[in-house]
Design an enzyme around this catalytic site. Structure first.
Site, PDB file in Angstrom:
ATOM      1  N   LYS A   1       0.843  -1.193   0.000  1.00 30.16           N
ATOM      2  CA  LYS A   1       0.000   0.000   0.000  1.00 30.16           C
ATOM      3  C   LYS A   1       0.880   1.245   0.000  1.00 30.16           C
ATOM      4  O   LYS A   1       1.882   1.311   0.733  1.00 30.16           O
ATOM      5  CB  LYS A   1      -0.891   0.005   1.241  1.00 30.16           C
ATOM      6  CG  LYS A   1      -1.904  -1.139   1.266  1.00 30.16           C
ATOM      7  CD  LYS A   1      -3.012  -0.923   0.252  1.00 30.16           C
ATOM      8  CE  LYS A   1      -4.067  -2.015   0.372  1.00 30.16           C
ATOM      9  NZ  LYS A   1      -5.152  -1.836  -0.605  1.00 30.16           N
TER      10      LYS A   1
ATOM     11  N   ASP B   1      -0.587  -0.718  -4.466  1.00 28.23           N
ATOM     12  CA  ASP B   1      -1.970  -0.233  -4.496  1.00 28.23           C
ATOM     13  C   ASP B   1      -2.007   1.168  -3.888  1.00 28.23           C
ATOM     14  O   ASP B   1      -1.772   1.340  -2.690  1.00 28.23           O
ATOM     15  CB  ASP B   1      -2.873  -1.184  -3.692  1.00 28.23           C
ATOM     16  CG  ASP B   1      -4.361  -0.850  -3.864  1.00 28.23           C
ATOM     17  OD1 ASP B   1      -4.667   0.178  -4.511  1.00 28.23           O
ATOM     18  OD2 ASP B   1      -5.201  -1.615  -3.366  1.00 28.23           O
TER      19      ASP B   1
ATOM     20  N   GLU C   1      -2.237  -0.731  -8.648  1.00 23.39           N
ATOM     21  CA  GLU C   1      -3.683  -0.811  -8.505  1.00 23.39           C
ATOM     22  C   GLU C   1      -4.237   0.587  -8.228  1.00 23.39           C
ATOM     23  O   GLU C   1      -3.722   1.313  -7.370  1.00 23.39           O
ATOM     24  CB  GLU C   1      -3.940  -1.736  -7.311  1.00 23.39           C
ATOM     25  CG  GLU C   1      -5.258  -2.428  -7.335  1.00 23.39           C
ATOM     26  CD  GLU C   1      -5.330  -3.510  -6.263  1.00 23.39           C
ATOM     27  OE1 GLU C   1      -4.362  -4.297  -6.102  1.00 23.39           O
ATOM     28  OE2 GLU C   1      -6.353  -3.567  -5.583  1.00 23.39           O
TER      29      GLU C   1
ATOM     30  N   ASP D   1      -9.273  -0.900  -9.898  1.00 23.13           N
ATOM     31  CA  ASP D   1      -9.975  -1.493  -8.747  1.00 23.13           C
ATOM     32  C   ASP D   1     -11.233  -0.676  -8.449  1.00 23.13           C
ATOM     33  O   ASP D   1     -12.316  -0.981  -8.953  1.00 23.13           O
ATOM     34  CB  ASP D   1      -9.039  -1.578  -7.526  1.00 23.13           C
ATOM     35  CG  ASP D   1      -9.714  -2.243  -6.328  1.00 23.13           C
ATOM     36  OD1 ASP D   1     -10.842  -2.736  -6.490  1.00 23.13           O
ATOM     37  OD2 ASP D   1      -9.127  -2.267  -5.231  1.00 23.13           O
TER      38      ASP D   1
ATOM     39  N   LYS E   1     -14.155  -7.667  -7.275  1.00 24.53           N
ATOM     40  CA  LYS E   1     -14.437  -7.915  -5.852  1.00 24.53           C
ATOM     41  C   LYS E   1     -15.934  -8.124  -5.708  1.00 24.53           C
ATOM     42  O   LYS E   1     -16.729  -7.309  -6.206  1.00 24.53           O
ATOM     43  CB  LYS E   1     -14.019  -6.719  -4.990  1.00 24.53           C
ATOM     44  CG  LYS E   1     -12.529  -6.562  -4.804  1.00 24.53           C
ATOM     45  CD  LYS E   1     -12.245  -5.433  -3.825  1.00 24.53           C
ATOM     46  CE  LYS E   1     -10.753  -5.173  -3.744  1.00 24.53           C
ATOM     47  NZ  LYS E   1     -10.449  -3.761  -3.483  1.00 24.53           N
TER      48      LYS E   1
END
Ligand SMILES: C[C@H](N)C(=O)N[C@H](CCC(=O)O)C(=O)O
Ligand SMILES: [Mg+2]
Length: 364
Positions: A162, A190, A218, A243, A267
């Protein structure tokens, strides 16, 4: 198999360490559990996390979506009217994708149980094992390097790092991690929407110039900024994965048509469950766009449903289903077996979850 009752409850599962992204910090999974009861005695299980910063879904909104819309739509219906009832779940209220996902997975669970087939076999049955990455929360570079080494010691070979809190540190974060884990470990990042398009191109190309070997990035820019995402995709050496930009099948189609990203993250909590996730995977397959299957911070009930989809379809080439391994305990009985990075799907009919410890039922 007629639906007699929809029961809601809450679970709390502490995390091993705080989970920190550019969007939020949390210390535990606090999810809604859904049980769909039938006259045959079979129960279908679902789970919905309140990821307000991404889906807009809060605990109260998930409960309200069931109490005011979804439960009424389901009670009295026959599970054999499968297409109609999964459609009705999507149509009975707009948005509320996490509540819909929980209902949809519980229906697939029941449908599989009724016909004696594990759901991943019903959806395609490509394989029975997958390998997940593990998330490294965004922190100062040295702390992230330590967390990365710990993850490698646990057996992971792919890190999802992250970034995006104080972006001036992001290149240093990745440099520290790459130096600590060596060249063999796969590193994906991400940004959770934290960068501007120009900033993204600059940071990603600096990472490339430093030889940090980033597999993909991402959601570098805001979810709604499709032009910005395309700008990054066209100019960055690092492949871009959409995403937060892709909730629905229509979003996926738009991303593919615009060539705004190289890859799509599916997701269940964004698209409203397995039924729509399967449509996105099929669209992506037709268009030759590889997918990641991801999760929110979720316990094993809903991540287990995503495991079934991941095991069903080969167009899902990347797996970010680390919710359960980020937790310090697992209250879920049955379902997939998580042995750190290796996840083995259950061959039991339906989704395989048999019970959940510590549910605080709303009707008790
Ligand atoms: C948990 C998973 N590895 C992950 O990072 N998911 C996030 C969102 C999770 C959340 O905030 O609950 C993502 O891919 O953006
Ligand atoms: Mg993401």
């Amino acid at each position: 198999m007629k639906i007699t009752k929809v029961r809601l409850g809450r679970i709390s599962v502490p995390l091993r360490v705080p989970f920190k992204t550019a969007l939020r910090q949390v210390n535990s999974v606090e999810d809604i559990i859904v049980e769909i009861h039938t006259d045959s005695g079979e129960v279908g299980f679902g789970e919905a996390p309140p990821t307000g910063v991404i889906t807009g879904d809060t605990t109260g909104a998930i409960i309200g979506a069931f109490q005011d819309h979804i439960s009424k739509t389901l009670v009295g219906r026959d599970v054999d009217d499968f297409e109609d009832i999964t459609r009705a779940v999507q149509d009975c209220i707009v948005k509320n994708s996490s509540a819909k996902a929980a209902a949809d997975m519980a229906l697939w669970d029941l449908y599989g149980k009724k016909y004696g087939i594990p759901v991943y076999k019903m959806l395609g049955g490509a394989r029975n094992k997958i390998i997940t990455d593990i998330t490294i929360s965004v922190n100062p570079p040295e702390e992230m390097a330590r967390d990365a080494v710990d993850a490698i010691r646990r057996g992971y070979d792919t890190l999802k790092v992250k970034v995006g809190i104080d972006p001036s540190l992001d290149v240093a974060r990745l440099a520290a991690i790459r130096q600590a884990v060596g060249p063999e470990v796969r590193i994906r990042i991400d940004a959770n929407q934290a960068w501007s398009p120009k900033q993204a191109v600059r940071l990603l190309n600096q990472m490339q110039d430093k030889g940090l070997d980033i597999e993909l990035v991402e959601q570098p820019v805001k979810a709604h900024d499709y032009e910005g995402l395309k700008y990054v995709t066209e100019r960055s050496y690092v492949p871009v994965l959409a995403d937060e930009a892709v909730f629905s099948v229509e979003d996926a189609l738009k991303i593919v048509q615009m060539q705004a990203a190289d890859l799509i993250n599916i997701k269940l909590m964004k698209c409203g469950g397995l039924t729509n996730a399967l449509k996105i995977a099929t669209l992506a397959e037709v268009c030759g766009v590889e997918c990641m299957i991801g999760c929110m911070l979720e316990a094993k009930v809903s991540v287990n449903a995503a495991v079934h989809l991941a095991c069903a379809r080969k167009i899902i080439t990347r797996v970010d289903l680390d919710g359960p391994v980020l937790c310090s305990e697992d209250p879920v009985e049955g379902g997939a077996v998580f042995n750190e990075k290796e996840i083995t799907v259950s061959d039991v009919p339906g989704l395989g979850v048999t019970g959940i410890q510590g549910i605080r039922y709303l009707d008790d």
